[in-house]
Design an enzyme around this catalytic site. Structure first.
Site, mmCIF file in Angstrom:
data_model
loop_
_atom_site.group_PDB
_atom_site.id
_atom_site.type_symbol
_atom_site.label_atom_id
_atom_site.label_comp_id
_atom_site.label_asym_id
_atom_site.label_seq_id
_atom_site.Cartn_x
_atom_site.Cartn_y
_atom_site.Cartn_z
ATOM 1 N N ASP A 36 -5.144 21.383 -31.952
ATOM 2 C CA ASP A 36 -3.760 20.973 -32.225
ATOM 3 C C ASP A 36 -2.894 20.734 -30.986
ATOM 4 O O ASP A 36 -1.676 20.600 -31.094
ATOM 5 C CB ASP A 36 -3.033 22.011 -33.109
ATOM 6 C CG ASP A 36 -3.478 21.914 -34.554
ATOM 7 O OD1 ASP A 36 -4.127 20.917 -34.900
ATOM 8 O OD2 ASP A 36 -3.179 22.845 -35.323
ATOM 9 N N HIS A 240 -9.978 20.117 -1.494
ATOM 10 C CA HIS A 240 -9.418 19.959 -2.841
ATOM 11 C C HIS A 240 -9.007 21.289 -3.461
ATOM 12 O O HIS A 240 -9.105 21.500 -4.670
ATOM 13 C CB HIS A 240 -10.412 19.221 -3.758
ATOM 14 C CG HIS A 240 -10.605 17.789 -3.374
ATOM 15 N ND1 HIS A 240 -11.721 17.066 -3.698
ATOM 16 C CD2 HIS A 240 -9.807 16.950 -2.672
ATOM 17 C CE1 HIS A 240 -11.611 15.835 -3.204
ATOM 18 N NE2 HIS A 240 -10.459 15.744 -2.578
ATOM 19 N N ASP A 257 0.037 19.745 -0.166
ATOM 20 C CA ASP A 257 -0.152 18.323 -0.487
ATOM 21 C C ASP A 257 0.376 18.153 -1.899
ATOM 22 O O ASP A 257 -0.262 18.568 -2.866
ATOM 23 C CB ASP A 257 -1.642 17.974 -0.395
ATOM 24 C CG ASP A 257 -1.917 16.488 -0.636
ATOM 25 O OD1 ASP A 257 -1.009 15.782 -1.123
ATOM 26 O OD2 ASP A 257 -3.047 16.056 -0.340
ATOM 27 N N ASP A 268 2.839 10.737 -2.421
ATOM 28 C CA ASP A 268 1.700 11.557 -1.983
ATOM 29 C C ASP A 268 1.997 12.038 -0.563
ATOM 30 O O ASP A 268 1.798 11.297 0.397
ATOM 31 C CB ASP A 268 0.426 10.686 -2.037
ATOM 32 C CG ASP A 268 -0.828 11.458 -1.670
ATOM 33 O OD1 ASP A 268 -0.743 12.685 -1.476
ATOM 34 O OD2 ASP A 268 -1.889 10.816 -1.564
ATOM 35 N N HIS A 347 -12.528 13.237 6.262
ATOM 36 C CA HIS A 347 -12.118 12.266 5.240
ATOM 37 C C HIS A 347 -11.509 11.025 5.889
ATOM 38 O O HIS A 347 -11.335 10.969 7.102
ATOM 39 C CB HIS A 347 -11.162 12.905 4.223
ATOM 40 C CG HIS A 347 -9.909 13.491 4.808
ATOM 41 N ND1 HIS A 347 -8.863 12.721 5.260
ATOM 42 C CD2 HIS A 347 -9.531 14.782 5.012
ATOM 43 C CE1 HIS A 347 -7.894 13.505 5.694
ATOM 44 N NE2 HIS A 347 -8.274 14.765 5.570
ATOM 45 N N HIS A 351 -5.298 5.745 1.826
ATOM 46 C CA HIS A 351 -5.703 4.965 0.649
ATOM 47 C C HIS A 351 -4.497 4.176 0.173
ATOM 48 O O HIS A 351 -3.360 4.492 0.529
ATOM 49 C CB HIS A 351 -6.208 5.906 -0.454
ATOM 50 C CG HIS A 351 -5.309 7.082 -0.704
ATOM 51 N ND1 HIS A 351 -4.200 7.001 -1.496
ATOM 52 C CD2 HIS A 351 -5.321 8.353 -0.223
ATOM 53 C CE1 HIS A 351 -3.579 8.179 -1.525
ATOM 54 N NE2 HIS A 351 -4.234 9.022 -0.741
ATOM 55 N N HIS A 358 -4.495 7.267 -5.907
ATOM 56 C CA HIS A 358 -5.505 6.470 -5.201
ATOM 57 C C HIS A 358 -5.472 5.115 -5.897
ATOM 58 O O HIS A 358 -6.149 4.901 -6.898
ATOM 59 C CB HIS A 358 -6.887 7.115 -5.279
ATOM 60 C CG HIS A 358 -6.963 8.387 -4.490
ATOM 61 N ND1 HIS A 358 -8.061 9.199 -4.463
ATOM 62 C CD2 HIS A 358 -6.055 8.992 -3.670
ATOM 63 C CE1 HIS A 358 -7.831 10.246 -3.679
ATOM 64 N NE2 HIS A 358 -6.619 10.141 -3.198
ATOM 65 N N GLU A 381 -2.928 9.848 6.559
ATOM 66 C CA GLU A 381 -3.066 11.293 6.389
ATOM 67 C C GLU A 381 -4.235 11.905 7.161
ATOM 68 O O GLU A 381 -5.159 12.442 6.570
ATOM 69 C CB GLU A 381 -3.219 11.613 4.899
ATOM 70 C CG GLU A 381 -4.268 10.781 4.155
ATOM 71 C CD GLU A 381 -4.417 11.213 2.696
ATOM 72 O OE1 GLU A 381 -4.607 12.421 2.470
ATOM 73 O OE2 GLU A 381 -4.338 10.355 1.803
ATOM 74 N N TYR A 385 -9.623 20.505 10.083
ATOM 75 C CA TYR A 385 -9.952 21.642 9.213
ATOM 76 C C TYR A 385 -10.997 22.514 9.902
ATOM 77 O O TYR A 385 -12.110 22.057 10.161
ATOM 78 C CB TYR A 385 -10.474 21.130 7.862
ATOM 79 C CG TYR A 385 -9.572 20.054 7.282
ATOM 80 C CD1 TYR A 385 -8.455 20.390 6.522
ATOM 81 C CD2 TYR A 385 -9.809 18.701 7.555
ATOM 82 C CE1 TYR A 385 -7.604 19.411 6.032
ATOM 83 C CE2 TYR A 385 -8.964 17.715 7.065
ATOM 84 C CZ TYR A 385 -7.862 18.063 6.310
ATOM 85 O OH TYR A 385 -7.022 17.091 5.840
ATOM 86 N N ARG A 403 -2.987 18.977 7.660
ATOM 87 C CA ARG A 403 -2.946 17.551 7.319
ATOM 88 C C ARG A 403 -1.485 17.134 7.299
ATOM 89 O O ARG A 403 -0.616 17.917 6.899
ATOM 90 C CB ARG A 403 -3.607 17.283 5.957
ATOM 91 C CG ARG A 403 -3.535 15.814 5.523
ATOM 92 C CD ARG A 403 -4.510 15.442 4.381
ATOM 93 N NE ARG A 403 -4.226 16.123 3.134
ATOM 94 C CZ ARG A 403 -4.953 17.115 2.636
ATOM 95 N NH1 ARG A 403 -6.023 17.543 3.296
ATOM 96 N NH2 ARG A 403 -4.639 17.691 1.489
ATOM 97 N N GLU A 405 0.701 13.860 5.934
ATOM 98 C CA GLU A 405 0.514 12.646 5.130
ATOM 99 C C GLU A 405 1.845 12.009 4.765
ATOM 100 O O GLU A 405 2.745 12.665 4.235
ATOM 101 C CB GLU A 405 -0.243 13.005 3.836
ATOM 102 C CG GLU A 405 -0.360 11.846 2.858
ATOM 103 C CD GLU A 405 -1.219 12.170 1.641
ATOM 104 O OE1 GLU A 405 -1.231 13.333 1.203
ATOM 105 O OE2 GLU A 405 -1.884 11.242 1.138
HETATM 106 N N1 GLY Z 1 -3.303 14.069 -2.785
HETATM 107 C C1 GLY Z 1 -4.430 13.263 -2.822
HETATM 108 C C2 GLY Z 1 -4.663 12.604 -1.531
HETATM 109 O O1 GLY Z 1 -4.041 12.951 -0.549
HETATM 110 O O2 GLY Z 1 -5.417 11.679 -1.430
HETATM 111 MN MN MN Z 2 -3.400 10.884 -0.128
HETATM 112 MN MN MN Z 3 -2.153 13.883 -0.635
#
Ligand code: GLY
Ligand code: MN
Ligand code: MN
Length: 435
Positions: A36, A240, A257, A268, A347, A351, A358, A381, A385, A403, A405
């Site tokens: 529900d 993540h 983030d 973001d 990474h 993006h 994304h 970004e 790490y 990071r 960003e």
């Molecule tokens: N928060 C997702 C990224 O930075 O790509």
């Molecule tokens: Mn991002």
């Molecule tokens: Mn992000």
């Protein structure tokens, strides 16, 4: 977003499709969470981009040049009893008067009406493989038409990936999209400022998350573009990390983030700051390096540059800095060639950003990185790490994840940082945290 803008988008797509063609787009389904209870409904980005319609159980159809109307919206019928429980339904009248459809039919009649529309068309623009239920219906409709071939029925001859066309349109943001994205980024920046100000050693990561959500919600952004990451100390080295359930320690950095979604447009933003309000020396050295890399990358965001130019700049700055700090050893060009920086920066540098965090749009064309053009929005970004227990790394650097960003709009002669309100120099951060 105005009705005119949605109409302009439909027109643009129909111009690209040409005559004798049909585009078919389903709305997102309601997803059940448990008995529900449903997940909060979020329209499908492609569907909403063309319709501005946010009810489930709908299918939009575009038929360029169709005399009785080019834009047909199949949607739910009005139902007084249901509306008492769940709120208003636009119905067929509303689809026309409020949402600019030329014609509208009950969604229950899709099976009867759509095959007859398909029959008139050579080309079908449809994103196959995204909606198994509609894929099945589509296949049934086409085989139904094939079976009637002897009575002169002509099934469509070509299936074309609609998403490809639509995603290219979505990559170039209009003035009103940019205005919305700027607003979303400003709200998120206010959230980041709030958590910098209210940060106290001993608070839980989820309390910081709650403060961020509170600030966004009270400013009208009731959805997040993704699950917020609030990682103190070593948690910041887990890319993540979303558990957000540890205590923030005075000697640690915290990486946040988090970005709100406003009218289906994402922001973001990542900021990293010392829980105590003051960077220690090793924290400051690493932080300044990431900031230098981010600034070098942002410098590369301008029309005509390849999409990966910012990443290359970030990698070069980071590698040079890591050698200077003794975290990498060797010749800088060789280290870059052998991707040794990946031990600490694993990474990409960003993006596309838009309705999806994304966002859609090709990064390469014919195997080559695409050139940046005005109206595109991307994130920059870079990060570093260094988990606890990293082999061959001095203790003082361990347990640090950083990071930084921002959300960047490509302009005619460079770029515009939509998220510039969020403090990011060491001085700015220490000043706001002192308040
Ligand atoms: N928060 C997702 C990224 O930075 O790509
Ligand atoms: Mn991002
Ligand atoms: Mn992000």
């Amino acid at each position: 977003m105005t009705k005119t803008e949605f109409k302009r988008r439909r027109r643009q797509l129909m111009r690209m499709m040409g005559k004798d063609s049909i585009a078919i787009l389903p709305a997102a389904a309601v997803k059940q969470r448990n008995n529900d209870v449903h997940y909060s409904y979020r329209p499908d980005s492609d569907f909403y981009y063309l319709t501005g319609f946010s009810e489930p159980e709908a299918v939009a159809v575009l038929i360029p040049g169709r005399k009785q109307g080019e834009y047909i919206l199949f949607c739910r019928e009005r139902d007084e009893e249901k509306e008492r429980w769940d709120g208003p339904i636009a119905g067929q009248e509303g689809a026309v008067s409020e949402y600019g459809a030329d014609d509208s039919f009950p969604i229950a009649d899709l099976d009867d009406i759509l095959p007859r529309m398909l029959e008139q068309c050579e080309r079908v623009f449809y994103a196959m493989g995204c909606n198994p239920e509609l894929d099945q219906q589509m296949s049934n409709w086409v085989s139904q038409l094939r079976r009637k071939a002897r009575s002169g029925v002509h099934p469509p001859q070509e299936f074309i990936a609609l998403d490809h066309y639509l995603h290219d349109m979505r990559l170039y943001k209009s003035r009103s999209e940019i205005a919305l994205m700027r607003k979303a980024a400003r709200i998120s920046a206010a959230g980041h400022k709030r958590i910098m100000r209210d940060c106290r050693a001993g608070m839980m990561e989820y309390q910081m998350e709650a403060d961020f959500l509170h600030e966004c919600t009270r400013r009208g952004a009731r959805q997040q573009a993704y699950s917020p990451i609030v990682g103190g100390g070593n948690n910041a080295t887990v890319l993540h990390y979303v558990d957000n359930d540890c205590k923030l320690q005075a000697d640690d950095l915290v990486l946040v983030d988090a970005g709100c979604e406003l009218e289906l447009y994402a922001s973001d933003i990542t900021r990293t700051f010392p829980v105590s309000g003051r960077f220690s020396e090793p924290q400051a050295l690493l932080y300044q390096l990431v900031l230098d890399a981010q600034l070098a990358a942002i410098k590369q965001v301008k029309p005509g540059n390849a999409y990966n130019a910012p990443h290359k700049a970030a990698v070069r700055t980071l590698t040079r800095g890591l050698v200077k700090l003794g975290l990498l050893k060797g010749n800088i060009n060789t280290l870059i060639k052998n991707e040794k920086y990946k031990k600490f920066f694993m990474h990409g540098t960003g993006h596309w950003l838009g309705m999806d965090v994304h966002d859609v749009g090709d990064y390469k064309i014919d195997g080559h990185w695409r050139q940046l053009e005005p109206g595109m929005v991307l994130t920059i970004e870079p990060g570093l790490y260094i988990p606890l227990g990293s082999k061959g790394v001095a203790k003082k650097w361990q347990g640090i994840g950083i990071r930084i960003e921002d959300d960047i709009l490509v302009t005619k002669d460079g770029c515009d940082i939509l998220s510039a309100d969020a403090p990011k120099t060491i001085q700015e951060i220490e000043a706001i945290m002192e308040q």
